[in-house]
Design an enzyme around this catalytic site. Structure first.
Site: not given
Length: 664
Positions: A172, A237, A410
């Site tokens: 990520d 994220h 996600s």
């Protein structure tokens, strides 16, 4: 135990009163003192038991008591009767001389008695494990609320809470290592972002997986490097994804992670405006412990790779090759299906990848979620109701940790990855194919909260999922870990005296025939191996000293008549154990060869002990163990003497009452 045998006489008030007083005295004087404070109990059911009514007759209780007394005596178990249970069971309390460490072995003996259907611990029950993290009540995705898409992690934690030996790689944006709720859960990882402007940390690939921020400013958007990229603040994220998997649970702070103990391997592959496929594929190989040119080999190969990223293309042969190599290395790949509302993105659409779509809290398809035949299953991703998780207050570079709400496939994918991590904690030998099949086979049925049904190529919009376009079903972490735990070994024990008989009580001349124990035909579930054998002698002439740890054991010939009973316990590679008993009746020359009624029909049988992995106690029959610490039958000797006196008094009073009635 309750062995009153009154003559058939008319019940009178005096007779009922005397009966009640005698029973109360017997219970008070015979039951061990510690039982009054709520000692350990067990439940037993005899094969000839009948289901008792709400007010069973004294004669029926006497009959059941006689059977129970015989069973307890011949199995050398010290226990007192508490009450009749439902479905023909009886609740018993252990005697004061029985040690807690011996209770399981005694239940083992009772369970293998031919007149006993089962004997199990009367185990304490409790509510599902609930972490004390302040925001857990808002984490609907982890919970088991009726008629929602919650993935039932709160129930799964009563089976297993994970292992620090399991590693999930999060490919990520990197992580903010200083996030308090991730302390102790992060490995060092690696930064695979090769383009320096995208990396935003002043260099290309390096050993620092920290997230420096991925904001795009107005000036950035005017450059050729980031042309077409939307102006935005840093997303953090990767920190959010890592927190969904491994935020410190039951830490009295922030949120709960899906796995209480797993380690996260942060691998940075995304920076400003995304990343490159080559970086992602290199990172996948490295995460699985495979070689990548120019990069030191990963010292902590991952059990699972989570990819909360993708591109709207089909799976290339390169991607498929990497996925295949990663699977061959023993690493499962989980990927987000995509948020475009259309078909599944790459690499989630590659073969042998668990592709995860997103559901809203009510079980409807999240409007943005990709659907289609390439979706493996759906998991909580949120739409009207977001997922609460770990973030950061920094608009550009990291600042203080914060809690945020996000939606997307996600954030559905890491819940599936965490489920696989919990399963690996139970059984480290589960292959990627087995993990995929068990997760998909254990999904829950889709809910139908909406008026319309999802169809292929419909585009965005909330709708009711079906297996045609949303995969196997809704993620059910509890069912998945239960499936991983449910397989157990089978102990297959047999005994013979130079071939003169097998399991069961047989006659054999002493002094001539050595005893042979055989357990090599025992088996374990696919993907596991036998970790240990343990033979112990339960009764009879002492031929075995201590515990023998080989599958097959040869013992010397017996020298006297006895009932030889042996127990074999087989433990597999994940700690599941199963026991069985085998017996041989040895009769010396000249002895009466008849077998006593208590053992004549005995044969091999098995009991099972599942592991408890930080959860609730076993619901199966009990494990093997020594047989010491319990003897004395169903009551103590003083109790039996007292009971004899009471029975005599009972019969005398009954006889006198009958005489008085006849004279009146």
């Amino acid at each position: 135990m309750l062995t009153f045998r009154p003559k058939k006489q008319k019940l009178t008030p005096l007779r009922v009163l005397v009966t009640g007083v005698l029973l109360m005295l017997w219970i008070l004087l015979v039951t061990p003192a510690h039982a009054q404070s709520g000692g350990a109990q067990f439940i037993i059911k005899l094969r000839n038991s009948v289901e008792l009514s709400s007010a069973p007759s004294l004669r029926r209780l006497e009959k059941e008591g006689e059977f129970l007394a015989d069973v307890m005596t011949r199995n050398n178990v010290d226990a007192s009767w508490l009450r009749a249970g439902s479905v023909g069971t009886h609740v018993m309390r252990w005697g004061s001389g029985v040690r807690a460490s011996d209770q399981q072995s005694m239940l083992n003996r009772l369970s293998s008695d031919p007149e006993v259907e089962f004997a199990i611990e009367d185990r304490p029950m409790r509510a599902f494990a609930t972490p004390n993290d302040p925001s857990f009540l808002n984490q609907w995705a982890l919970r088991s609320t009726l008629n929602t898409a919650g993935a039932k992690f709160d129930r799964a934690w009563d089976v297993v809470r994970g292992s620090a030996d399991v590693i999930i790689a999060v490919l990520d944006t990197g992580v903010v290592f200083e996030t308090p709720d991730l302390m102790g859960r992060l490995l060092s990882g690696y930064d695979f972002v090769s383009d320096v402007p995208t990396a935003n940390d002043g260099n290309g690939r390096d050993a620092n997986a920290a997230d420096p921020g991925n904001w795009i400013s107005n000036s950035d958007a005017q450059t050729s490097t980031f042309s077409g990229c939307s102006v935005k603040n840093s997303s953090w994220h990767g920190t959010f994804v890592a927190g969904q998997i491994a935020a410190n649970t039951h830490s009295d702070s922030d949120v709960a992670g899906a796995d209480w103990n797993v380690k996260v391997l942060p691998v940075r592959v995304l920076g400003k405006c995304g990343g490159l496929l080559s970086d992602v594929l290199d990172a996948m190989l490295w995460s699985a412990g495979l070689d990548v040119p120019g990069v030191p080999r990963n010292p902590n190969p991952a059990d699972v790779i989570n990819l909360s990223l993708g591109s709207p293309t089909s799976c290339s042969s390169f991607e498929q090759t990497v996925v295949d190599r990663v699977n061959a290395a023993g690493t499962l790949v989980v990927a987000a299906a995509g948020n475009s509302g259309g078909s599944v993105d790459s690499p989630a659409n590659c073969n042998n990848v668990l592709s995860v779509g997103a559901l809203d809290r009510d079980g409807s398809r999240a409007s943005y979620s990709a659907i289609g035949s390439a979706v493996s299953l759906m998991a909580p991703g949120g739409f009207s109701n977001g997922l609460v998780g770990l973030g950061n207050s920094g608009a550009t570079t990291p600042a203080s940790a914060s809690l945020v709400s996000k939606t997307g496939t996600s954030f559905a994918a890491p819940l599936v990855a965490a489920t696989a991590g919990l399963m690996r904690a139970i059984n480290p030998s589960l292959t990627p194919a087995q993990l995929r099949s068990q997760i998909l086979a254990s999904t829950s049925n889709f809910l139908t909260p909406r008026s319309s049904t999802c169809t292929a190529n419909q585009g965005s919009g909330s709708c009711n999922c079906t297996t045609a376009v949303c995969g196997a079903g809704m993620l059910d972490a509890f069912a998945a870990v239960s499936a991983a735990k449910g397989t157990r070994p089978v102990a297959n024990a047999s005994v013979s005296a130079n071939g003169l008989g097998t399991s069961g009580y047989q006659e054999s001349a002493t002094g001539l025939h050595p005893v042979r124990l055989r357990g090599s035909s025992s088996g374990v579930a696919a993907g596991r191996s036998i970790a240990s054998y343990a033979w112990t002698q339960v009764s009879g002439e002492q031929l075995m000293t201590g515990t023998q740890t080989t599958a097959d054991v040869d013992l010397p010939a017996p020298t006297s008549s006895s009932d030889l009973v042996f127990q074999l316990t087989v433990t597999d590679s994940v700690g599941e154990a199963h026991s069985s008993f085998t017996a041989l009746r040895v009769v010396a020359n000249g002895d009466d060869g008849s077998s006593p009624s208590s053992v004549a029909s005995a044969s091999s049988g098995g009991t099972t002990t599942p592991t408890t992995d930080n959860g609730s106690g076993s619901g199966s029959t009990v494990s093997a163990g020594g047989g010491s610490g319990g003897g004395g039958g169903a009551t103590t000797l003083p109790g039996l003497l007292l009971l004899t006196l009471l029975i005599g008094f009972f019969r005398k009073v009954g006889s006198d009452q009958a005489t008085m009635t006849a004279k009146s």
